[in-house]
Design a protein around this motif. Structure first.
Motif, PDB file in Angstrom:
ATOM      1  N   MET A  26      -7.866  32.731 -31.758  1.00 19.47           N
ATOM      2  CA  MET A  26      -8.203  31.413 -31.289  1.00 19.47           C
ATOM      3  C   MET A  26      -6.985  30.817 -30.572  1.00 19.47           C
ATOM      4  SD  MET A  26      -9.732  28.387 -33.537  1.00 19.47           S
ATOM      5  CE  MET A  26     -10.021  26.835 -32.885  1.00 19.47           C
ATOM      6  N   ARG A  27      -7.248  30.096 -29.547  1.00 17.30           N
ATOM      7  CA  ARG A  27      -6.203  29.519 -28.715  1.00 17.30           C
ATOM      8  C   ARG A  27      -5.728  28.182 -29.294  1.00 17.30           C
ATOM      9  NH1 ARG A  27      -6.538  27.538 -22.721  1.00 17.30           N
ATOM     10  NH2 ARG A  27      -4.337  27.649 -22.295  1.00 17.30           N
ATOM     11  N   ASN A  28      -4.414  27.946 -29.197  1.00 13.75           N
ATOM     12  CA  ASN A  28      -3.831  26.706 -29.686  1.00 13.75           C
ATOM     13  C   ASN A  28      -4.153  25.574 -28.706  1.00 13.75           C
ATOM     14  OD1 ASN A  28      -2.289  24.639 -30.660  1.00 13.75           O
ATOM     15  ND2 ASN A  28      -0.365  25.795 -30.698  1.00 13.75           N
ATOM     16  N   PRO A  29      -4.878  24.544 -29.106  1.00 21.10           N
ATOM     17  CA  PRO A  29      -5.247  23.461 -28.181  1.00 21.10           C
ATOM     18  C   PRO A  29      -4.071  22.550 -27.833  1.00 21.10           C
ATOM     19  CG  PRO A  29      -6.090  22.998 -30.374  1.00 21.10           C
ATOM     20  CD  PRO A  29      -5.493  24.371 -30.415  1.00 21.10           C
ATOM     21  N   PHE A  30      -2.984  22.648 -28.568  1.00 24.04           N
ATOM     22  CA  PHE A  30      -1.831  21.776 -28.315  1.00 24.04           C
ATOM     23  C   PHE A  30      -0.764  22.446 -27.443  1.00 24.04           C
ATOM     24  CE2 PHE A  30      -3.624  20.398 -32.390  1.00 24.04           C
ATOM     25  CZ  PHE A  30      -3.982  19.111 -32.017  1.00 24.04           C
ATOM     26  N   GLU A  31      -0.998  23.698 -27.072  1.00 25.15           N
ATOM     27  CA  GLU A  31      -0.038  24.421 -26.242  1.00 25.15           C
ATOM     28  C   GLU A  31      -0.177  23.962 -24.787  1.00 25.15           C
ATOM     29  OE1 GLU A  31       0.403  28.971 -24.826  1.00 25.15           O
ATOM     30  OE2 GLU A  31       0.102  28.648 -26.968  1.00 25.15           O
ATOM     31  N   LYS A  32       0.955  23.655 -24.159  1.00 23.55           N
ATOM     32  CA  LYS A  32       0.936  23.190 -22.770  1.00 23.55           C
ATOM     33  C   LYS A  32       0.734  24.372 -21.834  1.00 23.55           C
ATOM     34  CE  LYS A  32       3.798  19.099 -23.226  1.00 23.55           C
ATOM     35  NZ  LYS A  32       4.969  18.388 -22.730  1.00 23.55           N
ATOM     36  N   GLU A  33      -0.004  24.119 -20.745  1.00 21.19           N
ATOM     37  CA  GLU A  33      -0.207  25.154 -19.743  1.00 21.19           C
ATOM     38  C   GLU A  33       0.883  25.052 -18.680  1.00 21.19           C
ATOM     39  OE1 GLU A  33      -4.141  25.294 -18.166  1.00 21.19           O
ATOM     40  OE2 GLU A  33      -5.048  24.922 -20.117  1.00 21.19           O
ATOM     41  N   ASP A  34       1.223  26.168 -18.081  1.00 20.55           N
ATOM     42  CA  ASP A  34       2.264  26.223 -17.061  1.00 20.55           C
ATOM     43  C   ASP A  34       1.624  26.070 -15.681  1.00 20.55           C
ATOM     44  OD1 ASP A  34       4.688  26.551 -15.837  1.00 20.55           O
ATOM     45  OD2 ASP A  34       4.619  28.738 -15.908  1.00 20.55           O
ATOM     46  N   HIS A  35       1.956  24.983 -14.985  1.00 21.91           N
ATOM     47  CA  HIS A  35       1.382  24.703 -13.669  1.00 21.91           C
ATOM     48  C   HIS A  35       2.403  24.806 -12.540  1.00 21.91           C
ATOM     49  CE1 HIS A  35      -2.394  23.391 -15.370  1.00 21.91           C
ATOM     50  NE2 HIS A  35      -1.742  22.616 -16.227  1.00 21.91           N
ATOM     51  N   GLY A  42       3.245  27.309 -10.644  1.00 22.12           N
ATOM     52  CA  GLY A  42       2.708  28.029  -9.479  1.00 22.12           C
ATOM     53  C   GLY A  42       1.863  27.121  -8.614  1.00 22.12           C
ATOM     54  N   LEU A  43       1.043  26.317  -9.234  1.00 29.03           N
ATOM     55  CA  LEU A  43       0.203  25.379  -8.503  1.00 29.03           C
ATOM     56  C   LEU A  43       1.051  24.336  -7.787  1.00 29.03           C
ATOM     57  CD1 LEU A  43      -2.610  24.188  -7.840  1.00 29.03           C
ATOM     58  CD2 LEU A  43      -2.392  22.862  -9.952  1.00 29.03           C
ATOM     59  N   ILE A  44       2.046  23.813  -8.445  1.00 30.94           N
ATOM     60  CA  ILE A  44       2.914  22.792  -7.850  1.00 30.94           C
ATOM     61  C   ILE A  44       3.678  23.363  -6.658  1.00 30.94           C
ATOM     62  CG2 ILE A  44       4.924  21.331  -8.280  1.00 30.94           C
ATOM     63  CD1 ILE A  44       3.841  21.043 -11.184  1.00 30.94           C
ATOM     64  N   VAL A  45       4.222  24.561  -6.819  1.00 31.78           N
ATOM     65  CA  VAL A  45       4.942  25.209  -5.717  1.00 31.78           C
ATOM     66  C   VAL A  45       3.991  25.484  -4.551  1.00 31.78           C
ATOM     67  CG1 VAL A  45       6.146  27.321  -5.033  1.00 31.78           C
ATOM     68  CG2 VAL A  45       6.748  26.182  -7.157  1.00 31.78           C
ATOM     69  N   GLY A  46       2.801  25.947  -4.834  1.00 37.18           N
ATOM     70  CA  GLY A  46       1.815  26.220  -3.792  1.00 37.18           C
ATOM     71  C   GLY A  46       1.444  24.970  -3.010  1.00 37.18           C
ATOM     72  N   VAL A  47       1.241  23.877  -3.697  1.00 37.04           N
ATOM     73  CA  VAL A  47       0.913  22.610  -3.037  1.00 37.04           C
ATOM     74  C   VAL A  47       2.091  22.141  -2.188  1.00 37.04           C
ATOM     75  CG1 VAL A  47       0.433  20.168  -3.453  1.00 37.04           C
ATOM     76  CG2 VAL A  47      -0.830  21.905  -4.702  1.00 37.04           C
ATOM     77  N   ALA A  48       3.312  22.264  -2.720  1.00 34.89           N
ATOM     78  CA  ALA A  48       4.499  21.840  -1.964  1.00 34.89           C
ATOM     79  C   ALA A  48       4.681  22.670  -0.700  1.00 34.89           C
ATOM     80  CB  ALA A  48       5.743  21.941  -2.849  1.00 34.89           C
TER      81      ALA A  48
END
Length: 80
Positions: free
Chosen positions: A1-10, A12-18
């Motif tokens: 089961m996945r931890n719901p409190f674990e932060k996701e790493d974004h 790649g998305l931020i660099v792509g948008v920039a």
């Protein structure tokens, strides 16, 4: 089961948008301003000159044609 409190790493998305925003601004400047049009012409001339020089060097190395004659021929092919 996945931890719901674990932060996701974004990152790649931020660099792509920039990168996308920077590319959009650059292309907009190149194609929508007079200064950008001048810069495009300079880039085009420099690119054609470089291609012509490289082609003349290659012809000189691979054939018996001297570089001066090859340069004349490549300049005729790669016109301004």
């Amino acid at each position: 089961m996945r931890n719901p409190f674990e932060k996701e790493d974004h990152t790649g998305l931020i660099v792509g948008v920039a990168v996308g925003v920077a590319a959009g601004i650059s292309l907009g400047w190149l194609f929508l301003t007079d200064k950008g049009a001048q810069y495009r012409r300079q880039l085009s001339r420099k690119f054609k000159e470089t291609v012509s020089d490289k082609a003349a060097d290659l012809i000189d190395k691979k054939t018996f044609v001297p570089k001066k004659m090859a340069k004349v021929a490549t300049d005729a092919v790669v016109k301004d």
